[in-house]
Design a protein around this motif. Sequence first.
Motif, mmCIF file in Angstrom:
data_model
loop_
_atom_site.group_PDB
_atom_site.id
_atom_site.type_symbol
_atom_site.label_atom_id
_atom_site.label_comp_id
_atom_site.label_asym_id
_atom_site.label_seq_id
_atom_site.Cartn_x
_atom_site.Cartn_y
_atom_site.Cartn_z
ATOM 1 N N LYS A 130 0.844 -1.204 0.000
ATOM 2 C CA LYS A 130 0.000 0.000 0.000
ATOM 3 C C LYS A 130 0.877 1.251 0.000
ATOM 4 C CE LYS A 130 -4.150 -1.797 2.306
ATOM 5 N NZ LYS A 130 -4.982 -1.722 3.537
ATOM 6 N N MET A 131 1.914 1.212 0.845
ATOM 7 C CA MET A 131 2.838 2.343 0.923
ATOM 8 C C MET A 131 3.559 2.545 -0.412
ATOM 9 S SD MET A 131 6.403 2.892 1.299
ATOM 10 C CE MET A 131 7.025 1.427 2.131
ATOM 11 N N ALA A 132 3.999 1.451 -1.021
ATOM 12 C CA ALA A 132 4.727 1.530 -2.294
ATOM 13 C C ALA A 132 3.847 2.103 -3.406
ATOM 14 C CB ALA A 132 5.238 0.144 -2.686
ATOM 15 N N ILE A 133 2.598 1.648 -3.474
ATOM 16 C CA ILE A 133 1.675 2.154 -4.496
ATOM 17 C C ILE A 133 1.437 3.647 -4.314
ATOM 18 C CG2 ILE A 133 -0.729 2.074 -5.291
ATOM 19 C CD1 ILE A 133 -0.696 -0.932 -4.698
ATOM 20 N N LYS A 134 1.299 4.072 -3.064
ATOM 21 C CA LYS A 134 1.046 5.484 -2.768
ATOM 22 C C LYS A 134 2.183 6.375 -3.278
ATOM 23 C CE LYS A 134 0.802 8.642 1.203
ATOM 24 N NZ LYS A 134 0.812 8.725 2.693
ATOM 25 N N TYR A 135 3.405 6.049 -2.883
ATOM 26 C CA TYR A 135 4.539 6.911 -3.244
ATOM 27 C C TYR A 135 4.929 6.754 -4.711
ATOM 28 C CZ TYR A 135 5.113 8.121 1.661
ATOM 29 O OH TYR A 135 4.913 8.608 2.928
ATOM 30 N N ALA A 136 4.779 5.554 -5.239
ATOM 31 C CA ALA A 136 5.091 5.344 -6.659
ATOM 32 C C ALA A 136 4.119 6.110 -7.549
ATOM 33 C CB ALA A 136 5.056 3.855 -6.988
ATOM 34 N N THR A 137 2.854 6.188 -7.128
ATOM 35 C CA THR A 137 1.858 6.934 -7.895
ATOM 36 C C THR A 137 2.151 8.429 -7.863
ATOM 37 O OG1 THR A 137 0.161 5.256 -7.448
ATOM 38 C CG2 THR A 137 -0.607 7.426 -8.144
ATOM 39 N N ILE A 138 2.591 8.938 -6.711
ATOM 40 C CA ILE A 138 2.977 10.351 -6.613
ATOM 41 C C ILE A 138 4.141 10.635 -7.558
ATOM 42 C CG2 ILE A 138 3.942 12.140 -5.110
ATOM 43 C CD1 ILE A 138 2.454 10.815 -2.773
ATOM 44 N N ASP A 139 5.149 9.762 -7.523
ATOM 45 C CA ASP A 139 6.312 9.903 -8.400
ATOM 46 C C ASP A 139 5.893 9.899 -9.864
ATOM 47 O OD1 ASP A 139 9.027 9.664 -9.483
ATOM 48 O OD2 ASP A 139 8.559 7.536 -9.728
ATOM 49 N N SER A 140 5.042 8.958 -10.232
ATOM 50 C CA SER A 140 4.582 8.829 -11.613
ATOM 51 C C SER A 140 3.782 10.052 -12.055
ATOM 52 C CB SER A 140 3.730 7.560 -11.758
ATOM 53 O OG SER A 140 3.196 7.451 -13.054
ATOM 54 N N THR A 141 2.877 10.500 -11.212
ATOM 55 C CA THR A 141 2.019 11.641 -11.563
ATOM 56 C C THR A 141 2.819 12.925 -11.730
ATOM 57 O OG1 THR A 141 0.184 10.635 -10.329
ATOM 58 C CG2 THR A 141 -0.004 12.986 -10.854
ATOM 59 N N LEU A 142 3.753 13.179 -10.806
ATOM 60 C CA LEU A 142 4.580 14.385 -10.899
ATOM 61 C C LEU A 142 5.480 14.340 -12.139
ATOM 62 C CD1 LEU A 142 5.647 14.928 -7.159
ATOM 63 C CD2 LEU A 142 3.923 16.194 -8.468
ATOM 64 N N SER A 143 6.029 13.165 -12.420
ATOM 65 C CA SER A 143 6.921 13.026 -13.573
ATOM 66 C C SER A 143 6.163 13.212 -14.885
ATOM 67 C CB SER A 143 7.590 11.644 -13.556
ATOM 68 O OG SER A 143 8.394 11.490 -12.403
ATOM 69 N N LEU A 144 4.952 12.663 -14.954
ATOM 70 C CA LEU A 144 4.146 12.825 -16.160
ATOM 71 C C LEU A 144 3.654 14.263 -16.316
ATOM 72 C CD1 LEU A 144 2.134 9.479 -16.219
ATOM 73 C CD2 LEU A 144 4.003 10.180 -17.724
ATOM 74 N N SER A 145 3.585 14.988 -15.204
ATOM 75 C CA SER A 145 3.255 16.413 -15.280
ATOM 76 C C SER A 145 4.378 17.179 -15.975
ATOM 77 C CB SER A 145 3.007 16.983 -13.876
ATOM 78 O OG SER A 145 1.901 16.346 -13.265
ATOM 79 N N LEU A 146 5.630 16.751 -15.739
ATOM 80 C CA LEU A 146 6.769 17.342 -16.447
ATOM 81 C C LEU A 146 6.664 17.050 -17.942
ATOM 82 C CD1 LEU A 146 9.842 16.537 -14.149
ATOM 83 C CD2 LEU A 146 8.769 18.759 -14.518
ATOM 84 N N ALA A 147 6.270 15.827 -18.262
ATOM 85 C CA ALA A 147 6.099 15.451 -19.671
ATOM 86 C C ALA A 147 5.007 16.301 -20.317
ATOM 87 C CB ALA A 147 5.758 13.966 -19.780
ATOM 88 N N PHE A 148 3.937 16.562 -19.562
ATOM 89 C CA PHE A 148 2.868 17.420 -20.068
ATOM 90 C C PHE A 148 3.401 18.813 -20.377
ATOM 91 C CE2 PHE A 148 -0.177 20.792 -18.852
ATOM 92 C CZ PHE A 148 -1.049 20.677 -19.918
ATOM 93 N N PHE A 149 4.218 19.351 -19.473
ATOM 94 C CA PHE A 149 4.781 20.686 -19.675
ATOM 95 C C PHE A 149 5.612 20.733 -20.958
ATOM 96 C CE2 PHE A 149 8.512 23.433 -19.349
ATOM 97 C CZ PHE A 149 7.915 24.675 -19.202
ATOM 98 N N ILE A 150 6.432 19.707 -21.177
ATOM 99 C CA ILE A 150 7.316 19.699 -22.347
ATOM 100 C C ILE A 150 6.520 19.567 -23.639
ATOM 101 C CG2 ILE A 150 9.104 18.331 -23.530
ATOM 102 C CD1 ILE A 150 10.314 17.857 -20.722
ATOM 103 N N ASN A 151 5.552 18.647 -23.665
ATOM 104 C CA ASN A 151 4.713 18.508 -24.863
ATOM 105 C C ASN A 151 3.896 19.773 -25.128
ATOM 106 O OD1 ASN A 151 5.165 15.896 -26.051
ATOM 107 N ND2 ASN A 151 4.273 14.994 -24.235
ATOM 108 N N ALA A 152 3.371 20.345 -24.053
ATOM 109 C CA ALA A 152 2.617 21.594 -24.195
ATOM 110 C C ALA A 152 3.535 22.718 -24.666
ATOM 111 C CB ALA A 152 1.963 21.966 -22.864
ATOM 112 N N ALA A 153 4.778 22.708 -24.168
ATOM 113 C CA ALA A 153 5.736 23.743 -24.561
ATOM 114 C C ALA A 153 6.031 23.689 -26.053
ATOM 115 C CB ALA A 153 7.029 23.580 -23.759
#
Length: 444
Positions: free
Chosen positions: A255-278
């Motif tokens: 449960k702990m691993a899923i929680k933190y891994a999802t945060i990591d994934s979501t924040l990282s994909l937000s960076l990808a969104f910024f670059i594609n949007a850029a």
Amino acid sequence: MQKKKSSIGWRNENKHPSLSEVFSSVSVPKQKGIWKKLFAFTGPGLLIAVGYMDPGNWATDIAGGAKFGYMLLSVIFISNFFAIILQHLALKLGIVCERDLAQACRDHYPPFISFSLWILCEISIAACDLAEIIGSVLALKLLFGIPITWGVLITAIDVLIILFFQYKGFRYIESVVAALIFTILICFSFEIISSKPEIFPILKGIVPNPEIIKNSRSFYISIGILGATVMPHNLYLHSSIIQTRDYPRTIEGKKMAIKYATIDSTLSLSLAFFINAAILIISAATFHKTGHTEISDIMDAHKLLTPILGSSLAGVFFALALLASGQNSTLTGTLAGQIVMEGFINIKLKPWIRRLITRLIAIVPAMIASIVYGEKGTTELLIISQIILSVQLSFAIIPLVNFTGDNEKMGSFVNGPILKISAWLITVIIVFLNLFLLYDTLLG
């Protein structure tokens, strides 16, 4: 004779951990410090985000911005949301079932189906590698004037660079990827500031516009953006590399691993969104605004950036970002190839042999196209590689959504009703749009 079941819901026993040489090699602090645990789980998401900013995505973003200004920003936003959901399912599969997606397919499907899925996946990885080569080759030509043909040969050298970091440890690979992503961010931040985009039209573009569907051309480009959103190899990759973390293999630990891994994934994909949007924003603020609405080629975009923005650095930063993007994708493609081969057919090759085989498969068509057709041939190969990835995508998403929605396999971690409906809806949309794009490209 069928093997004895070792866990509920699987046909075969899974005896080997995914990426055994780095399995559970990154320590996770036992204390309850949120930031320390988040830092320990930071890394896999960055490797996944690379697939959403690879050279294959550039052409559609450039074309969308040049033709329709900021209107298609909403498509990139929706695409990113789809990616966040699917990558969450991939990491959850790896953590809960302690199988990567390739192993899960092998342990669930009959041998013939599993073998067929492996062949399709290997083809998609070769296609992805082709896109990485083309991106790096174009960047080398733009930065140093290196001919396309020589650039193709130079890209083979990165095998040695990748091997060096693989032997140093998994955290080193994550650090290199983070550094390259940071380079891309700096480059596009400079480009956005130089292009002076309009704030209110950008905000308006994030809101879906009915005109996107009404206009056949904008709808077609939108399909290209949405259809190429999730790289199939990313789902195999994420379900594996999340297991490099040394978290307790208990209910609470998972449960702990899923929680933190999802945060990591979501924040990282937000960076990808910024670059594609850029990329789209820069294209809209430079090409669309000045009437160059038919720009869709990376080389043409580079040629026009400097005179339009009035800065010699504009083209340099653009090419540097392209080179970083290509090299980043090379790193993750190498890992994905290893995961897929070991997961589907349980064959282990030395990393340099595996990488050399994959790279040669991609280098041969790239070399032929560069010799016979030059830049135009490499651009067309880039489009072909995206079509191949689109075809393979369905064969990765459907098993993933099916496995994570299976009560026997996932137990208490099974997808809830809302997530299950959302996942299947996303799957249907992506599969339909990819098939439509494939049909229109080949027969339209």
